[in-house]
Design an enzyme around this catalytic site. Structure first.
Site, short mmCIF file in Angstrom:
data_model
loop_
_atom_site.label_atom_id
_atom_site.label_comp_id
_atom_site.label_asym_id
_atom_site.label_seq_id
_atom_site.Cartn_x
_atom_site.Cartn_y
_atom_site.Cartn_z
N GLU A 82 0.83 -1.20 0.00
CA GLU A 82 0.00 0.00 0.00
C GLU A 82 0.87 1.25 0.00
O GLU A 82 1.74 1.41 0.86
CB GLU A 82 -0.92 0.02 1.22
N ASP A 120 5.56 1.78 -2.60
CA ASP A 120 5.06 1.95 -3.95
C ASP A 120 5.08 0.59 -4.65
O ASP A 120 6.03 -0.20 -4.49
CB ASP A 120 5.94 2.95 -4.69
N ALA A 121 4.06 0.28 -5.44
CA ALA A 121 3.95 -1.04 -6.07
C ALA A 121 5.13 -1.34 -7.00
O ALA A 121 5.70 -2.43 -6.95
CB ALA A 121 2.63 -1.13 -6.85
N ASP A 126 -4.61 -3.56 -8.08
CA ASP A 126 -5.86 -3.00 -7.57
C ASP A 126 -6.57 -2.18 -8.64
O ASP A 126 -6.06 -1.95 -9.74
CB ASP A 126 -5.56 -2.14 -6.34
#
EC number: 2.5.1.16
Length: 843
Positions: free
Chosen positions: A559, A591-592, A609
């Site tokens: 997240e 961060d993804a 997501d």
């Protein structure tokens, strides 16, 4: 000798206009560099606020060191204009080091993570050091340009202050133009790479032209010797009105720290009412820089006045305090209590509305506070220092302030005091600074005159704060968190609990928990043995928690917005299936993209997501490079699932994302999470070539979805959620431009298309558009779809049942009873008892 000096001075006067043009273009190039650095470093560092802070800090540190060192050395330059030209050439050449530097970073980042561990402090330090290594040379040279030019123009204090304020103004207005061009045109039309090389070419051209301009003049040795003496002789005439050395340092440092701090806070303030796309932030940056440039113009006028320098500084600081202090009140009034700005306006009307809001709220105080820095050219203490050295010291302390200010505002004040009180603190600091400067000159002799600035401070403190979250009549704010990532709020509406980011960006709610659970169930349902699962984006935690119903060994939820994690844990635990207590679950605030770049783990399933496409930064999560990185982190037979909110996508956006996804994954299928005609969520499921849907896998995994209800041995009905194979629309995707880190079409086009859709000039994929997409996807599905070829016919029929059921619900919702009855009969013919017995499970 006097004739030689007058001749040189005349030549300087003749060249000054040309010099202003060059410095204007230098500001344009410099801001383009800064924007691209933020984009590129944000991708590899992660779009988290800490990574952004590391990049900005490295940049301002370079400016500070360059200003101090080159300003001190400028007195020894025989031809400072030529040195300036060489410095611009150096900026262009050293900026080219960014590309190989980033490639090296990406190649070795995972090794660094393995060696250093996952400590946030250690990683942030590493990112800062790396950013500093990449940016130190060009930013060092940039920091020295103004001091070196000051040495060229500053024969005495009058010339230094008058011409220096002009140079500052034109350079800053040039930077505003750079922000405007980069944010609204260059990257959109030409991509990040060509835009960067344009800035390189522009800086290089400025350097060449400066050298040519210098060749038209004569060496300035005599002038420079005279300049140092001339500045020193002003002491007796003007000394009493000048700032002392300590005052000069503190005001220079504070003006940088406070100005950048309040810009950081204003950006967070505007995020509460804007689309929060790259364009929204570009508007604020353009207006802020333009206002700083106008502050230079104001400073130039004040320099020519007869008012004492100390009085001008006190006046500017006091007015800045007042205008900053009331800016939240003006902002709240202008937005009708944080109402979303120009929701149904056309794109151009929306942009102009945001500009007007920024001009109203940001421009007036920034013009005033922007005048402080250049006015210090006149207010600086009288010394025997050269002009370049004086300006170098000014740049040094001001840049050091800019180095620490945003960090303090973004990561300390926001966390401790919140947005509105942080703005007040900045305003109060301006007021205290004004009182201190005033008192240091006059002491108790004119104490009465201190009453006004002293009264300003409590006036600001007791000013009522605007609301933080806009609520409708039936809504109640349960909780909120503030940080550099934004404002996370929990709002109750009747029986529904909703999580929001920055007022209008909904991260999830309790009423949608079944749909959110399906966003985990569907990807895990088609994998033979999903043991290790990663979720890129956590939100409420309901989706990641649903994975724990399956026989998983590890679930990682990543997240970006750190405060989302405690908010979800406190308010959504009842729907999260033990996500926050289960030992198999791991929550990562990151961060993804940065997470995927830094991990060496292999996952069976990775789930992206529902990222809002037009939100700043999320466009990078739909790029070719991101999808490739996700594919690298998949184990054999792995599945990457990217969910898409069709109700926030136009057809053009969807086809761009789908084409980009298909360029990475050879087998792409589409699935639905719900049957809503107005808020449909679908997923692009990427797998290796030749992947097929396996009946035994579905029968084994459906138990985890239905929770033991029904009879999975009889039928699993997994096909209800299947939409089709992306091969069915390959022709539509063949000529679509891919979304890449260089050509970021989603990030730059999605906001425009979304606003046009809001205004009725384009369409989201809802209603008829959604029906058309489903029709395209369903052509030739059934037995001709190679992905379904391993299923028996009595199972494949549920794909058709799902399509019919969607139409049935659509007609029921529209009150078209006759059409609904006909489709219901078709469903009963294909799957007797489906509507009566299994309606709940399918919904």
């Amino acid at each position: 000798m006097r004739k030689e000096i007058r001749s040189e001075a005349a030549l300087h006067n003749g060249n000054f206009v040309l010099l202003c043009i060059l410095f204007f273009l230098s500001g344009t190039a410099g801001l383009i560099f800064q924007v691209i650095w933020m984009y590129r470093l944000g991708l590899v560092f992660g779009n988290a606020a800490y990574a952004t802070a590391a990049t900005l800090s490295a940049f301002f540190l370079g400016l500070a060191l360059g200003g101090r060192f080159l300003g001190n050395a400028s007195a020894r330059f025989r031809r400072p204009l030529r040195v300036y030209g060489l410095m611009e050439l150096g900026v262009a050449l050293t900026a080219l080091l960014l590309v190989p530097g980033l490639e090296f970073y990406e190649m070795h980042y995972a090794e660094c993570i393995s060696f250093l561990g996952n400590s946030k402090g250690i990683l942030l330090t590493m990112k800062f050091v790396f950013a500093a290594l990449l940016l130190i040379l060009p930013s060092f040279l940039m920091g020295g340009t103004f001091p070196v030019l000051a040495q060229y123009i500053g024969k005495n204090r009058t010339d230094l202050s008058r011409r220096g304020t002009v140079l500052y103004a034109v350079n800053t207005v040039g930077a505003a133009l750079g922000a405007l061009l980069t944010g609204f045109y260059l990257i959109l039309e030409y991509g990040v790479g060509l835009t960067y090389y344009f800035a390189v070419a522009l800086a290089f051209s400025v350097g060449v032209l400066a050298i040519v301009l210098d060749s038209l003049s004569t060496p300035t040795t005599i002038v420079q010797k005279t300049a140092r003496t001339a500045i020193g002789r002003e002491k007796s005439a003007q000394g009493p009105s000048k700032l002392g050395n300590l005052q000069f340092i503190i005001v220079a440092f504070s003006s940088g720290a406070l100005a950048l701090s309040v810009e950081t806070l204003w950006t967070k303030m505007f995020a509460q009412v804007l689309q929060n796309s790259v364009y929204s932030f570009a508007v604020i940056l353009v207006v802020f820089l333009l206002a700083l440039g106008l502050g230079g113009v104001l400073s130039h006028l004040l320099v020519r006045s007869r008012m004492g320098s100390n009085r001008v500084v006190v006046l500017l600081l006091s007015i800045a305090a007042v205008l900053i202090g009331i800016s939240p009140t003006i902002f709240s009034a202008a937005t009708d209590g944080l109402e979303y700005v120009a929701m149904g306006a056309s794109w151009h009307t929306y942009v102009w509305t945001v500009f007007k809001l920024a001009l109203l709220v940001v421009l007036p105080p920034t013009v005033v506070l922007g005048a402080v820095f250049p006015f210090l050219l006149k207010a600086a203490p009288i010394t025997n220092r050269s002009a370049g050295d004086i300006v170098g010291r000014l740049v040094f302390f001001n840049s050091l302030g800019s180095f620490v200010g945003p960090v303090i505002a973004g990561f300390i004040l926001l966390d401790i005091l919140g947005l509105w009180n942080s703005v007040k603190v900045i305003a109060v600091f301006y007021g205290v600074l004004a009182v201190w400067v005033f008192f240091s000159f006059y002491g108790e002799k004119k104490i009465v005159r201190l009453l006004l600035p002293i009264l300003v401070i409590p006036g600001i403190l007791f000013l009522k704060n605007p609301p933080l979250v806009r609520l409708e009549n039936d809504e109640k704010l349960l909780d909120s968190w503030q940080s550099s990532d934004g404002v996370v709020s929990i709002v109750r509406e009747s029986k529904n609990i909703q999580m929001r980011l920055d007022n209008f960006y909904v991260l999830g709610d309790s009423e949608s928990f079944l749909v959110e659970q399906m966003q985990a169930h569907i990807p895990l349902m088609i994998h033979p043995a999903p043991k290790r699962v990663a979720f890129l984006g956590m939100g409420t935690g309901i989706t990641a928690g649903a994975a724990l119903y399956h026989d998983v060994e590890k679930v990682v939820a990543v997240e970006l917005v750190s405060n989302v994690i405690p908010a979800a844990q406190r308010y959504f635990s009842p729907w999260a299936n033990g996500l926050f207590q289960d030992e198999r679950a791991s929550l990562v605030a990151d961060d993804a993209r940065n997470f995927l770049l830094g991990t060496n783990e292999q996952f069976d399933v990775i789930v992206g997501d529902l990222f809002t496409p037009w939100h700043a930064g999320t466009g990078s999560l739909y790029t070719l490079e991101h999808f490739k990185q996700a594919k690298k982190r998949l184990g054999p037979g792995g599945v990457f699932a990217q969910w898409l909110p069709l109700y926030q996508l136009t057809p053009e956006n969807f086809y761009t994302i789908a084409a980009t996804f298909a360029a990475v994954f050879p087998r792409v299928t589409l699935w639905r999470a719900d049957f809503s005609p107005t808020r449909a969520s679908i997923v692009l499921m990427g797998q290796e070539a030749g992947a097929q849907l396996d009946e035994n896998t579905l029968r084994r995994n459906i138990v985890h979805v239905i929770g033991g209800q029904g009879d999975p041995g009889k039928n699993h009905m997994g096909g209800l959620f299947y939409l089709g194979n992306l091969n069915n629309i390959r022709d539509r995707l063949s000529n679509v431009e891919l979304n890449t880190d260089d050509r970021r079409s989603i990030e730059f086009k999605a906001p425009i298309l979304a606003q046009q859709a809001n205004a009725g000039r384009a369409t989201y994929i809802v209603g008829k558009e959604l029906e058309n997409l489903f029709d395209e996807m369903s052509d030739n599905f059934s037995r001709d779809d190679p992905y379904l070829s391993g299923l028996p016919s009595d199972e494949i029929k549920f794909v058709e049942v799902g399509a019919l059921y969607y139409r049935y619900l659509q007609h029921v919702g529209e009150g078209k009873d006759e059409k609904a009855k006909k489709i219901r009969d078709q469903i009963r013919s294909l799957a007797p008892g489906f509507l009566k017995e299994e309606n709940k499970n399918s919904e």
